[in-house]
Design an enzyme around this catalytic site. Structure first.
Site, PDB file in Angstrom:
ATOM      1  CG  HIS A   6     -20.978  16.202  -6.963  1.00  0.00           C
ATOM      2  ND1 HIS A   6     -20.192  17.313  -6.787  1.00  0.00           N
ATOM      3  CD2 HIS A   6     -21.258  16.150  -8.293  1.00  0.00           C
ATOM      4  CE1 HIS A   6     -20.007  17.916  -7.954  1.00  0.00           C
ATOM      5  NE2 HIS A   6     -20.628  17.222  -8.873  1.00  0.00           N
ATOM      6  CB  CYS A  25     -22.847  20.014 -10.850  1.00  0.00           C
ATOM      7  SG  CYS A  25     -21.252  19.458 -11.522  1.00  0.00           S
ATOM      8  CG  HIS A  29     -23.156  14.414 -12.007  1.00  0.00           C
ATOM      9  ND1 HIS A  29     -23.966  15.268 -11.316  1.00  0.00           N
ATOM     10  CD2 HIS A  29     -21.947  14.994 -12.047  1.00  0.00           C
ATOM     11  CE1 HIS A  29     -23.282  16.339 -10.978  1.00  0.00           C
ATOM     12  NE2 HIS A  29     -22.045  16.198 -11.389  1.00  0.00           N
ATOM     13  CG  HIS A  54     -17.291  15.066 -11.174  1.00  0.00           C
ATOM     14  ND1 HIS A  54     -17.168  15.728 -12.370  1.00  0.00           N
ATOM     15  CD2 HIS A  54     -18.374  15.603 -10.563  1.00  0.00           C
ATOM     16  CE1 HIS A  54     -18.128  16.623 -12.489  1.00  0.00           C
ATOM     17  NE2 HIS A  54     -18.895  16.574 -11.405  1.00  0.00           N
ATOM     18  CG  ASP A  96     -12.461   5.175  -4.721  1.00  0.00           C
ATOM     19  OD1 ASP A  96     -12.814   5.872  -5.700  1.00  0.00           O
ATOM     20  OD2 ASP A  96     -11.981   4.035  -4.835  1.00  0.00           O
ATOM     21  CG  HIS A  97     -16.076   3.346  -6.211  1.00  0.00           C
ATOM     22  ND1 HIS A  97     -14.738   3.536  -6.395  1.00  0.00           N
ATOM     23  CD2 HIS A  97     -16.542   2.818  -7.361  1.00  0.00           C
ATOM     24  CE1 HIS A  97     -14.398   3.111  -7.609  1.00  0.00           C
ATOM     25  NE2 HIS A  97     -15.472   2.686  -8.225  1.00  0.00           N
ATOM     26  CD  GLU A 105     -16.339  19.010  -9.899  1.00  0.00           C
ATOM     27  OE1 GLU A 105     -16.769  18.807  -8.753  1.00  0.00           O
ATOM     28  OE2 GLU A 105     -16.701  19.985 -10.603  1.00  0.00           O
TER      29      GLU A 105
HETATM   30 NI    NI Z   1     -20.559  17.617 -10.892  1.00  0.00          NI
END
Ligand code: NI
Length: 136
Positions: A15, A34, A40, A42, A80-81, A125
């Protein structure tokens, strides 16, 4: 007598937190790492809980297999992914913070949980940062 049953799940997603209507400096100041323009990832951990009466015939509040499949179909397959900003429609105009992701997950699951049962979503997270949404 109400019992809360929980199922853990996991997904990886990328995100970026930013507001296009803010200057770069403000985005950077508010969202920190972020805000990285290149996105990047998580490793999100998810705990979905359903609270309700125990069914007299089955002894279940909800069949864990049903809950497992629901999380897979509605959440893991959708998130996911994925790049949340670019690939998940719910975040087209919504910052994919842990708070907003938890609300989106809750909203996706709620129609599939018995109306008399309560639904709780806990989203990690990071191992130390997590949010909880129970509706409302
Ligand atoms: Ni982040």
């Amino acid at each position: 007598m109400k019992v809360k049953v929980s199922r853990k799940a996991h997904f990886n997603a990328a995100h970026r937190l930013y507001r296009p209507d803010w200057e770069d400096a403000k985005n950077s100041a508010v969202f920190g790492k972020c805000n990285n323009p290149n996105f990047h990832g998580h490793n999100y951990d998810l705990v979905v809980s359903v609270k309700g009466e125990i069914d007299k015939e089955t002894g279940f509040v909800i069949d864990m297999k049903v809950l497992k499949d629901l999380i897979k179909d509605k959440i893991e397959d959708a998130l996911d992914h994925k790049n949340l900003n670019l690939e998940v429609p719910e975040f087209k105009d919504l910052n994919p913070t842990a708070e907003n992701i938890a609300v989106v997950i809750w909203n996706k699951l709620r129609p599939h949980i018995g109306a008399s049962n309560e639904l709780e979503v806990v989203l990690y997270e990071t191992p130390r940062n997590f949010v909880t949404y129970t509706g409302g």
